[in-house]
Design an enzyme around this catalytic site. Structure first.
Site, mmCIF file in Angstrom:
data_model
loop_
_atom_site.group_PDB
_atom_site.id
_atom_site.type_symbol
_atom_site.label_atom_id
_atom_site.label_comp_id
_atom_site.label_asym_id
_atom_site.label_seq_id
_atom_site.Cartn_x
_atom_site.Cartn_y
_atom_site.Cartn_z
ATOM 1 N N ARG A 1 -3.379 -7.698 -20.503
ATOM 2 C CA ARG A 1 -4.341 -7.125 -21.455
ATOM 3 C C ARG A 1 -3.473 -6.380 -22.550
ATOM 4 O O ARG A 1 -4.061 -5.946 -23.696
ATOM 5 C CB ARG A 1 -5.471 -5.966 -20.630
ATOM 6 C CG ARG A 1 -6.339 -5.370 -21.462
ATOM 7 C CD ARG A 1 -7.324 -4.489 -20.707
ATOM 8 N NE ARG A 1 -8.053 -3.628 -21.819
ATOM 9 C CZ ARG A 1 -7.752 -2.303 -21.852
ATOM 10 N NH1 ARG A 1 -6.528 -2.240 -21.520
ATOM 11 N NH2 ARG A 1 -8.288 -1.740 -22.615
ATOM 12 N N PRO B 1 0.818 -1.221 -0.019
ATOM 13 C CA PRO B 1 -0.039 0.014 -0.027
ATOM 14 C C PRO B 1 0.785 1.272 0.089
ATOM 15 O O PRO B 1 0.288 2.454 -0.280
ATOM 16 C CB PRO B 1 -0.823 -0.003 1.334
ATOM 17 C CG PRO B 1 -0.165 -1.235 2.049
ATOM 18 C CD PRO B 1 0.602 -2.121 1.138
ATOM 19 N N GLU C 1 1.683 -8.192 8.550
ATOM 20 C CA GLU C 1 2.193 -6.673 8.529
ATOM 21 C C GLU C 1 2.890 -6.375 7.591
ATOM 22 O O GLU C 1 3.462 -5.161 7.248
ATOM 23 C CB GLU C 1 2.969 -6.538 10.034
ATOM 24 C CG GLU C 1 2.188 -6.421 11.188
ATOM 25 C CD GLU C 1 0.724 -5.634 11.164
ATOM 26 O OE1 GLU C 1 1.065 -4.344 10.514
ATOM 27 O OE2 GLU C 1 -0.281 -5.930 11.248
ATOM 28 N N ASP D 1 -10.600 2.672 -24.864
ATOM 29 C CA ASP D 1 -10.932 2.607 -23.651
ATOM 30 C C ASP D 1 -10.526 3.714 -22.672
ATOM 31 O O ASP D 1 -9.544 4.526 -23.104
ATOM 32 C CB ASP D 1 -10.286 1.236 -23.130
ATOM 33 C CG ASP D 1 -11.011 0.019 -23.297
ATOM 34 O OD1 ASP D 1 -12.417 0.214 -23.659
ATOM 35 O OD2 ASP D 1 -10.581 -1.185 -23.220
HETATM 36 C C1 LIG Z 1 -2.155 -5.918 5.760
HETATM 37 S S1 LIG Z 1 -0.862 -5.629 4.336
HETATM 38 C C2 LIG Z 1 0.156 -4.701 5.086
HETATM 39 C C3 LIG Z 1 -0.041 -3.401 5.340
HETATM 40 C C4 LIG Z 1 1.304 -2.756 6.143
HETATM 41 N N1 LIG Z 1 1.561 -2.858 7.288
HETATM 42 C C5 LIG Z 1 1.113 -1.298 5.961
HETATM 43 O O1 LIG Z 1 0.440 -0.612 6.601
HETATM 44 O O2 LIG Z 1 1.773 -0.464 4.949
HETATM 45 C C6 LIG Z 1 -0.403 -6.998 3.675
HETATM 46 C C7 LIG Z 1 0.061 -6.968 2.297
HETATM 47 O O3 LIG Z 1 -1.059 -6.858 1.572
HETATM 48 C C8 LIG Z 1 -0.546 -5.975 0.451
HETATM 49 N N2 LIG Z 1 -1.317 -4.944 -0.018
HETATM 50 C C9 LIG Z 1 -2.414 -4.610 0.947
HETATM 51 N N3 LIG Z 1 -2.815 -3.375 0.427
HETATM 52 C C10 LIG Z 1 -2.393 -3.207 -0.834
HETATM 53 C C11 LIG Z 1 -2.360 -2.352 -1.680
HETATM 54 N N4 LIG Z 1 -3.295 -1.404 -1.545
HETATM 55 N N5 LIG Z 1 -1.644 -2.217 -2.758
HETATM 56 C C12 LIG Z 1 -0.761 -3.202 -2.884
HETATM 57 N N6 LIG Z 1 -0.739 -4.323 -1.904
HETATM 58 C C13 LIG Z 1 -1.375 -4.301 -0.736
HETATM 59 C C14 LIG Z 1 0.945 -5.996 0.572
HETATM 60 O O4 LIG Z 1 1.408 -7.076 -0.209
HETATM 61 C C15 LIG Z 1 1.075 -5.970 1.951
HETATM 62 O O5 LIG Z 1 2.237 -6.460 2.553
#
Ligand SMILES: C[S@@+](CC[C@H](N)C(=O)[O-])C[C@H]1O[C@@H](n2cnc3c(N)ncnc32)[C@H](O)[C@@H]1O
Length: 232
Positions: A152, A87, A115, A167
Site C-alpha cells: 500500500r 508473536p 509450535e 489516513d
Molecule cells: C501457534 S504459533 C506458535 C506460537 C509460539 N509457540 C509462541 O507461543 O510464541 C505458530 C506460528 O504462527 C505465527 N504467529 C502466530 N501468532 C502470531 C502473531 N501474533 N504475529 C506473528 N506471527 C504469529 C508464527 O509464525 C508462529 O510460528
C-alpha cells in the site's frame, strides 16, 4: 521491491494477492511476491518439514534444514530484511510498515506453524515481527497483513498519495469521518460544512474530528500526540 514468502501453504496467498488494489499493484509491477515452499527443499523420502521437540512437550516444530535451504535458494537483493513472523516479535504498526517499505529492496518472510520454528532459524533472521499480542495458528495471516501494508505504501499502488497521508496514524491521529452521496440517508444528514465548498472550513472541521476521534477511541495515541506537539 521483491517479497519472498517462505510458506508451507502457497495457495493461501493466491486470491488475496490477485484482489483489489494489491492485485492491481502487483500486475503493474509495483512489487513482486514469490512464494517458496520449504517442503520443496526437503531431502527425505516423506518430505518432512516438522519434527517432535527436543526435551519433550506437545506440538511439532518446523525443522531448520528446509527453511535454511529455502532462504539460501533466493538471490540477495540488498538492502534486505529476513523477517520471521512470530508473536514474540516487534509489534507491527504504521511506522514499521513505512520503514520496511522505504528502506528495503527485498523482504523475505518466514511463516511458522505448530509450535513455531527451530530456534536455529534465528541465525538467518534479521527481525521478528508480530501482528499483536495474541497467537494464531500460522504465520501466513501475519505475512499477508505485512505484505498488504507495505505494498500500500509503495509508489504506484494508491492513485492519490495524499490519501495515504490523511489516513489514520500518519500524523499521529486517527482519520476524520468520511461521507458520500446521498446528502440525507434515513434522516441522517451529511455535515453541511462538507457540502459548503469552503476548503478552509472543511480542513478545520476535519482536523477537529481527528482530534475528537483520537481522544475518544485511542487516548493512548492522543497522549503521545499532545506530548509531541508540546516538544515541537
Ligand atoms: C501457534 S504459533 C506458535 C506460537 C509460539 N509457540 C509462541 O507461543 O510464541 C505458530 C506460528 O504462527 C505465527 N504467529 C502466530 N501468532 C502470531 C502473531 N501474533 N504475529 C506473528 N506471527 C504469529 C508464527 O509464525 C508462529 O510460528
Amino acid at each position: 521491491m521483491q517479497i519472498d514468502v517462505i510458506t508451507l501453504f502457497p495457495s493461501f496467498f493466491q486470491t488475496p494477492l490477485e484482489c483489489g488494489l494489491m492485485g492491481k499493484a502487483l500486475n503493474k509491477g509495483v512489487a513482486t511476491v514469490n512464494l517458496i515452499n520449504p517442503r520443496d527443499f526437503t531431502t527425505d523420502k516423506h518430505h518432512h518439514v516438522d519434527d517432535i521437540p527436543y526435551g519433550g512437550g506437545v506440538g511439532m516444530v518446523l525443522k531448520p534444514e528446509p527453511i535454511f535451504a529455502a532462504v539460501e535458494s533466493l538471490p540477495i537483493l540488498p538492502p534486505r530484511e529476513v523477517i520471521l513472523l512470530s508473536p514474540q516479535g516487534q509489534t507491527l504498526n504504521q511506522n514499521l510498515l513505512r520503514e520496511l517499505a522505504t528502506n528495503y529492496q527485498q523482504l523475505v518472510l518466514i511463516c511458522g506453524h505448530y509450535e513455531g520454528v527451530d530456534e536455529r532459524v534465528q541465525h538467518i533472521v534479521t527481525r521478528e515481527v508480530s501482528i499483536g499480542d495474541f497467537v494464531l495458528t500460522c504465520g501466513e495471516i501475519p505475512a499477508l497483513t505485512l505484505i498488504n501494508g507495505v505494498i500500500r505504501l509503495l509508489p504506484g499502488t494508491v492513485g492519490k498519495v495524499e490519501s495515504i497521508y490523511a489516513d489514520s496514524f500518519e500524523d499521529g491521529l486517527l482519520d476524520y469521518p468520511h461521507y458520500t452521496r446521498p446528502p440525507v440517508f434515513r434522516g441522517l444528514e451529511v455535515p453541511p460544512v462538507l457540502r459548503s465548498g469552503n476548503h478552509k472550513e472543511i480542513a478545520k472541521w476535519r482536523y477537529q474530528k481527528q482530534l475528537e476521534a483520537t481522544e475518544k477511541k485511542r487516548p493512548d495515541l492522543m497522549a503521545i500526540y499532545k506530548q509531541n506537539k508540546e516538544t515541537k
